[in-house]
Design a protein around this motif. Structure first.
Motif, short mmCIF file in Angstrom:
data_model
loop_
_atom_site.label_atom_id
_atom_site.label_comp_id
_atom_site.label_asym_id
_atom_site.label_seq_id
_atom_site.Cartn_x
_atom_site.Cartn_y
_atom_site.Cartn_z
N TYR A 265 13.96 -28.89 4.88
CA TYR A 265 13.42 -29.48 6.10
C TYR A 265 12.25 -30.37 5.70
O TYR A 265 11.29 -29.91 5.07
CB TYR A 265 12.95 -28.37 7.05
CG TYR A 265 12.40 -28.88 8.35
CD1 TYR A 265 13.26 -29.17 9.41
CD2 TYR A 265 11.04 -29.07 8.53
CE1 TYR A 265 12.76 -29.65 10.62
CE2 TYR A 265 10.53 -29.54 9.73
CZ TYR A 265 11.39 -29.83 10.76
OH TYR A 265 10.91 -30.30 11.95
N LYS B 291 19.31 -27.32 7.70
CA LYS B 291 20.18 -26.21 7.28
C LYS B 291 21.34 -26.72 6.43
O LYS B 291 21.74 -26.08 5.47
CB LYS B 291 20.70 -25.44 8.50
CG LYS B 291 19.61 -24.64 9.19
CD LYS B 291 20.13 -23.67 10.23
CE LYS B 291 20.96 -24.33 11.28
NZ LYS B 291 21.42 -23.43 12.34
N TRP C 115 16.53 -29.66 12.62
CA TRP C 115 16.75 -28.34 12.05
C TRP C 115 18.19 -28.18 11.55
O TRP C 115 18.42 -27.62 10.49
CB TRP C 115 16.38 -27.25 13.05
CG TRP C 115 16.61 -25.88 12.51
CD1 TRP C 115 17.44 -24.92 13.01
CD2 TRP C 115 16.01 -25.31 11.33
NE1 TRP C 115 17.40 -23.81 12.23
CE2 TRP C 115 16.53 -24.02 11.18
CE3 TRP C 115 15.11 -25.78 10.39
CZ2 TRP C 115 16.16 -23.17 10.14
CZ3 TRP C 115 14.73 -24.94 9.33
CH2 TRP C 115 15.26 -23.66 9.22
N GLU C 116 19.15 -28.67 12.31
CA GLU C 116 20.55 -28.60 11.87
C GLU C 116 20.74 -29.38 10.57
O GLU C 116 21.44 -28.92 9.67
CB GLU C 116 21.49 -29.12 12.96
CG GLU C 116 21.62 -28.19 14.16
CD GLU C 116 22.07 -26.78 13.78
OE1 GLU C 116 23.02 -26.63 12.99
OE2 GLU C 116 21.45 -25.82 14.28
N PRO D 12 14.99 -23.58 4.44
CA PRO D 12 15.43 -22.80 5.61
C PRO D 12 15.36 -21.29 5.41
O PRO D 12 15.22 -20.55 6.38
CB PRO D 12 16.88 -23.28 5.81
CG PRO D 12 16.87 -24.68 5.29
CD PRO D 12 15.95 -24.62 4.08
N SER D 13 15.38 -20.83 4.16
CA SER D 13 15.30 -19.38 3.91
C SER D 13 13.93 -18.81 4.25
O SER D 13 13.78 -17.60 4.42
CB SER D 13 15.66 -19.07 2.46
OG SER D 13 14.71 -19.64 1.58
#
Length: 171
Positions: free
Chosen positions: A21, A16, A12-13, A92-93
């Protein structure tokens, strides 16, 4: 509508940072699988139990708002059920919430997950200290000047064995 995806904190990092993803499921990419696996809320716990129960790195539950997706998605049949699948990289949005997952796949606050993890790490040490303290106190009743020392050593061995048993049971 909201759908859910279990992700490693590291994946996930990276998403971002990159803006996309692309992990389909644990150890598989979007390119390898052709879609990103997701779940409805009631499917999260069984999915965690089946595929992520033995994972020891931090996991997150991503809450995805389907209205925010810029890739197609649909419910596909899987066995006797259907599961949501995303046919492209997840922006990610479109993720409206991330929650840490505990060792049983439940969500909680970051604080509660941290406190539980610290209890598992510190608890066995406290057990050793308590048992060795009891051993020293009992050994102090001995006529020998070595009594407290021997009592503490016996307590350390017994407490250490108990701590190892607790940690092995945890997995």
């Amino acid at each position: 509508m909201q759908i859910f995806h279990i992700a490693t904190a590291g994946d996930w990092e990276a998403a971002k940072a990159s803006g996309a993803y692309t992990t389909s499921t644990l150890g598989r990419t979007l390119d390898e699988e052709g879609f990103i696996h997701a779940s409805r809320r009631e499917q999260v716990k069984p999915t965690f139990t089946r595929y992520y129960g033995d994972v020891h790195e931090p996991l997150l539950l991503l809450t995805i708002e389907t209205d925010r997706l810029d890739v197609p998605w649909r419910e596909d049949p899987v066995g006797d059920d259907t599961f949501p699948h995303l046919y492209g990289a997840l922006s990610p949005s479109a993720v409206v919430r991330t929650q840490p997952l505990d060792r049983r796949g439940g969500t909680g606050s970051l604080t509660s997950v941290f406190v539980q993890e610290m209890a598992w790490r510190i608890g066995p040490l406290l057990l050793v200290m308590i048992v060795s303290g009891i051993g020293a106190a009992l050994g102090g009743r001995s006529e020998s000047e070595w009594g407290p020392f021997l009592g503490a050593m016996v307590g350390l061995v017994v407490g250490g064995a108990a701590a190892v048993a607790v940690l092995r049971r945890r997995g």
